[in-house]
Design an enzyme around this catalytic site. Structure first.
Site, short mmCIF file in Angstrom:
data_model
loop_
_atom_site.label_atom_id
_atom_site.label_comp_id
_atom_site.label_asym_id
_atom_site.label_seq_id
_atom_site.Cartn_x
_atom_site.Cartn_y
_atom_site.Cartn_z
CB VAL A 1 3.63 -12.68 -3.93
CG1 VAL A 1 2.68 -12.88 -5.10
CG2 VAL A 1 3.65 -13.92 -3.06
CG PHE A 2 7.39 -10.45 -8.57
CD1 PHE A 2 7.88 -9.59 -7.60
CD2 PHE A 2 8.28 -11.24 -9.26
CE1 PHE A 2 9.23 -9.51 -7.34
CE2 PHE A 2 9.65 -11.17 -9.00
CZ PHE A 2 10.12 -10.30 -8.04
N GLY A 3 2.85 -9.23 -7.70
CA GLY A 3 1.42 -9.16 -7.98
C GLY A 3 0.62 -9.40 -6.72
N PRO A 4 -0.72 -9.55 -6.83
CG PRO A 4 -2.91 -9.27 -7.57
CD PRO A 4 -1.51 -9.48 -8.07
CG HIS B 1 -2.10 -0.90 1.10
ND1 HIS B 1 -3.06 -1.01 2.07
CD2 HIS B 1 -2.48 -1.75 0.11
CE1 HIS B 1 -3.99 -1.87 1.69
NE2 HIS B 1 -3.65 -2.35 0.50
N GLY C 1 12.82 -17.95 -12.31
CA GLY C 1 12.48 -16.91 -13.27
C GLY C 1 12.94 -15.54 -12.82
CB THR D 1 14.98 -9.06 -9.40
OG1 THR D 1 13.65 -9.37 -9.00
CG2 THR D 1 15.10 -9.17 -10.91
CD GLU E 1 -1.27 1.19 4.62
OE1 GLU E 1 -1.99 2.20 4.48
OE2 GLU E 1 -1.71 0.03 4.45
CD GLN F 1 3.67 -2.65 -6.64
OE1 GLN F 1 3.10 -3.62 -7.11
NE2 GLN F 1 3.05 -1.49 -6.46
CE1 TYR G 1 -6.72 0.05 4.69
CE2 TYR G 1 -5.61 2.17 4.62
CZ TYR G 1 -5.57 0.80 4.56
OH TYR G 1 -4.38 0.16 4.35
#
Length: 398
Positions: free
Chosen positions: A388-391, A88, A274, A278, A140, A207, A98
């Site tokens: 995790v790349f993505g949700p 976030h 994969g 990175t 946050e 991201q 929110y």
């Protein structure tokens, strides 16, 4: 902590809400984007909305949080919350958003569940929502303070100082601040958000892990172009591959992310597949730069040596570490790379020192398989970290 009066209500209704959470989140996003189309245009990943992954992630996080409140009422699920809070903050989420989510989420719950949503049920789930939301808002706020930026205001202009085509589908971009100041420190394993303006005027955000040495005056991101035929082409990755050139400017966030290399001298396992290599590159760069003597087991799996981005750099970095070993698996053409094996990564045969801390990054099937194998070998769950790349579709399984 969930209140005494809400606990039995949540326990009784969690199966019902859980069974309907997919429909609830689908209705929620419809209502949210009807009222605030700018959020779909400029904040939410349109690709993940199209393929349903964002809905699954929201459903998983809500159900997981409610379940954890019931199973462990004395503790807060900080690992799950920290992962969400970092994502976030990288997107520039503000606390007042929110309230918007609450409005449309509860309208969707009432619409889907109808008369089952009594005032008592609504009050209990309202409590769950704000326990989660307020915890995220606090986390946050702390992340924004650490970044030295106001709420939602970590964006900065950066110039592409270099571009390198690593493989046909992967390119690296070296970034420097447009104002000439150093790019700034980051912790190995963190990522940044990149926002680009697409031909239809949307300003989409993605991201990308920082793959360079953390102490440098510039940053490097490595971008895989998403066009595997199983989902829509990646809007931002495609734009970067086709349009981003040296000298161009990009809007980039401050670094965030909780998959960061812990200090100490204990043994490490860095396992990737994969483009998941990175964050491991940043960790290895940091270990090499600091002269670390930690035992490090490095595992990487890929389709082929030609598809393995930063393959030579990975070997070079492992070679700089006196107690590091490298294990490679390729689905094809493994004979072209010294000491590489053919097939899927198999960690069962690898010797791992006691008290190993593991870091995983790659496709979900790879991480599930590796994590499951490590747990069977006796590694404590708290010592196995992942990105995790993505949700994050894995939240409910942690």
């Amino acid at each position: 902590m969930l209140s005494e009066q809400s606990t039995p209500v949540i326990r009784d209704t969690l199966p019902v809400v859980g069974a309907a959470i997919g429909e609830i989140t689908e209705r929620f996003y419809e209502k949210l984007f009807d009222a605030h189309p700018e959020l779909l245009r400029d904040l939410f990943n349109r690709g993940n909305q199209a393929n349903g992954e964002q809905q699954k992630a929201l459903a998983g996080s809500i159900a997981a949080f409610a379940g954890m409140l019931l199973e462990h009422p004395e503790t807060r699920p900080d690992a799950m919350l920290a992962r969400i809070a970092n994502k976030h903050a990288s997107l520039g989420i503000a606390s007042d958003q929110y309230k918007i989510v609450h409005e449309h989420l509860f309208a969707a719950i009432v619409e889907v569940l109808g008369d089952a949503v009594t005032p008592e049920v609504a009050g209990a789930w309202d409590e769950v929502y704000w326990l989660m939301a307020n915890a995220l808002i606090a986390l946050e706020a702390g992340l924004y303070r650490q970044a030295g930026a106001p709420e939602g205001g970590t964006w900065q202009q950066m110039v592409i100082a270099g571009r390198q085509q690593e493989t046909p589908d992967v390119a690296s971009f070296t970034l420097r601040r447009a104002d000439g100041r150093p790019a700034g420190a980051f912790r190995p394993g963190q990522y940044v958000s990149v926002q680009v303006e697409l031909p239809d005027g949307a300003r989409q955000i993605r991201q990308y892990s920082l793959s360079s040495e953390p102490g440098r005056d510039e940053w490097r991101i490595t971008v895989k172009r998403v066009h595997d035929g199983t989902r829509p082409d990646g809007e931002v990755s495609t734009w970067l591959h086709e349009n981003a050139r040296v000298g161009d400017r990009l809007s980039v966030s401050a670094p965030f992310g909780d998959l960061t290399l812990a200090a100490g001298e204990g043994p490490l396992l860095l396992a990737s597949a994969g483009i998941g290599s990175t964050p491991m590159l940043a960790m290895l760069n940091d270990l090499a730069a600091t002269g670390s003597t930690r035992p490090v087991t490095v595992v990487h799996a890929d389709r082929s040596p030609a598809d393995h981005a930063h393959r030579a750099e990975l070997r070079q970095l492992v070679g700089k570490l006196p107690n590091a070993t490298l294990h490679l698996w390729y689905e094809r053409d493994a004979e072209q790379e010294p000491q590489a094996a053919t097939g899927q990564a198999d960690l069962d045969a690898l010797e791992l020192p006691e008290n190993t801390t593991a870091y995983l990054c790659g496709p979900l099937p790879f991480m599930r398989a590796v994590r499951g194998g490590l747990l069977r070998r006796g590694l404590p769950a708290q010592d196995v970290h992942y990105e995790v790349f993505g949700p994050d579709l894995w939240l409910g399984q942690q």
